[in-house]
Design a protein around this motif. Structure first.
Motif, short mmCIF file in Angstrom:
data_model
loop_
_atom_site.label_atom_id
_atom_site.label_comp_id
_atom_site.label_asym_id
_atom_site.label_seq_id
_atom_site.Cartn_x
_atom_site.Cartn_y
_atom_site.Cartn_z
N UNK A 5 -1.28 14.24 0.81
CA UNK A 5 -2.12 15.41 0.57
C UNK A 5 -1.31 16.59 0.04
N UNK A 6 -1.99 17.53 -0.60
CA UNK A 6 -1.34 18.74 -1.11
C UNK A 6 -1.10 19.77 -0.02
N UNK A 7 -1.73 19.62 1.09
CA UNK A 7 -1.60 20.56 2.20
C UNK A 7 -2.17 19.96 3.46
N UNK A 8 -2.63 20.80 4.35
CA UNK A 8 -3.23 20.33 5.59
C UNK A 8 -4.48 19.54 5.27
N UNK A 9 -4.65 18.43 5.96
CA UNK A 9 -5.80 17.57 5.71
C UNK A 9 -6.52 17.28 7.02
N UNK A 10 -7.80 17.04 6.93
CA UNK A 10 -8.57 16.64 8.10
C UNK A 10 -8.77 15.14 8.04
N UNK A 11 -8.63 14.50 9.16
CA UNK A 11 -8.82 13.05 9.21
C UNK A 11 -7.56 12.31 8.83
N UNK A 12 -7.63 11.00 8.88
CA UNK A 12 -6.47 10.17 8.58
C UNK A 12 -6.07 10.24 7.11
N UNK A 13 -4.81 10.09 6.86
CA UNK A 13 -4.28 9.99 5.49
C UNK A 13 -4.77 8.67 4.90
N UNK A 14 -5.16 8.69 3.65
CA UNK A 14 -5.65 7.48 2.99
C UNK A 14 -4.53 6.59 2.49
N UNK A 15 -4.88 5.35 2.22
CA UNK A 15 -3.97 4.37 1.65
C UNK A 15 -4.56 3.82 0.37
N UNK A 16 -3.71 3.50 -0.61
CA UNK A 16 -4.18 2.83 -1.82
C UNK A 16 -3.24 1.66 -2.11
N UNK A 17 -3.81 0.59 -2.63
CA UNK A 17 -3.03 -0.60 -2.95
C UNK A 17 -2.17 -0.38 -4.19
N UNK A 18 -0.94 -0.80 -4.11
CA UNK A 18 -0.06 -0.78 -5.28
C UNK A 18 0.11 -2.20 -5.84
N UNK A 19 -0.33 -3.18 -5.07
CA UNK A 19 -0.44 -4.57 -5.53
C UNK A 19 -1.93 -4.88 -5.44
N UNK A 28 0.84 -1.21 0.00
CA UNK A 28 0.00 0.00 0.00
C UNK A 28 0.87 1.25 0.00
N UNK A 29 0.30 2.31 -0.58
CA UNK A 29 0.98 3.59 -0.68
C UNK A 29 0.13 4.65 0.01
N UNK A 30 0.79 5.58 0.70
CA UNK A 30 0.07 6.69 1.33
C UNK A 30 -0.40 7.65 0.26
N UNK A 31 -1.61 8.16 0.41
CA UNK A 31 -2.14 9.20 -0.47
C UNK A 31 -1.67 10.54 0.11
#
Length: 155
Positions: free
Chosen positions: A121-135, A116-119
């Motif tokens: 953000x371009x700046x300050x974000x609210x809530x947890x950082x998202x994850x996306x599968x690379x496999x 998985x790869x972290x998504x």
């Protein structure tokens, strides 16, 4: 098998293995697929795991969750044959180049534990950082391979 650490020069430029383990007696070991150069996993070795890895040319680690020495692939059969080992400048971290004898290295079923790869953000974000599968597709059915065994992931 290991030299005593006697000086900075000996550790940084000497020709003998003089590993430094942390306060828990462990050293991080990054595992890389020889063919693809993809990072497969990060494990920890104590002195016994490092010695077994060197002597047997099969990756061994200290399981922090099980508090036991284990040979990678002892349950799945997907062992890691060690082709080479690099050690960093102050001899407290390793990189193992391995050939995996099977479809994957991750207990979740993927080829790599880093699936998985972290998504970012371009700046300050609210809530947890998202994850996306690379496999996108698991390499094997972890449920079948590890049926009846406790999951090592800690909550």
């Amino acid at each position: 098998m290991f030299a005593l650490r006697t000086s900075v020069e000996q550790v940084e430029l000497g020709g003998e293995l003089a590993p430094r383990f942390d306060a828990d007696g462990l050293m991080p070991a990054i595992v890389v697929d020889v063919e693809t150069k993809k990072i497969l996993m990060l494990g920890y070795m104590n002195a016994d795991a490092l010695e077994q890895t060197i002597l047997k040319r099969e990756a061994h680690f200290w399981s922090r969750s099980r508090k036991a020495l284990w040979r990678k692939g002892e349950h799945s059969g997907f062992t890691q044959h060690v082709e080479s080992i690099l050690i960093d400048d102050d001899q407290d971290a390793l990189i193992l180049h391995v050939v995996v004898n099977g479809p994957g290295s991750c207990h979740v079923g993927f080829r790599s534990c880093f699936y998985r790869e972290l998504e970012l953000p371009d700046g300050v974000t609210e809530g947890p950082v998202g994850l996306r599968c690379v496999e996108d597709v698991p390499a094997f059915d972890a449920g079948k391979i590890y049926e009846g065994l406790a999951n090592p992931t800690q909550v």
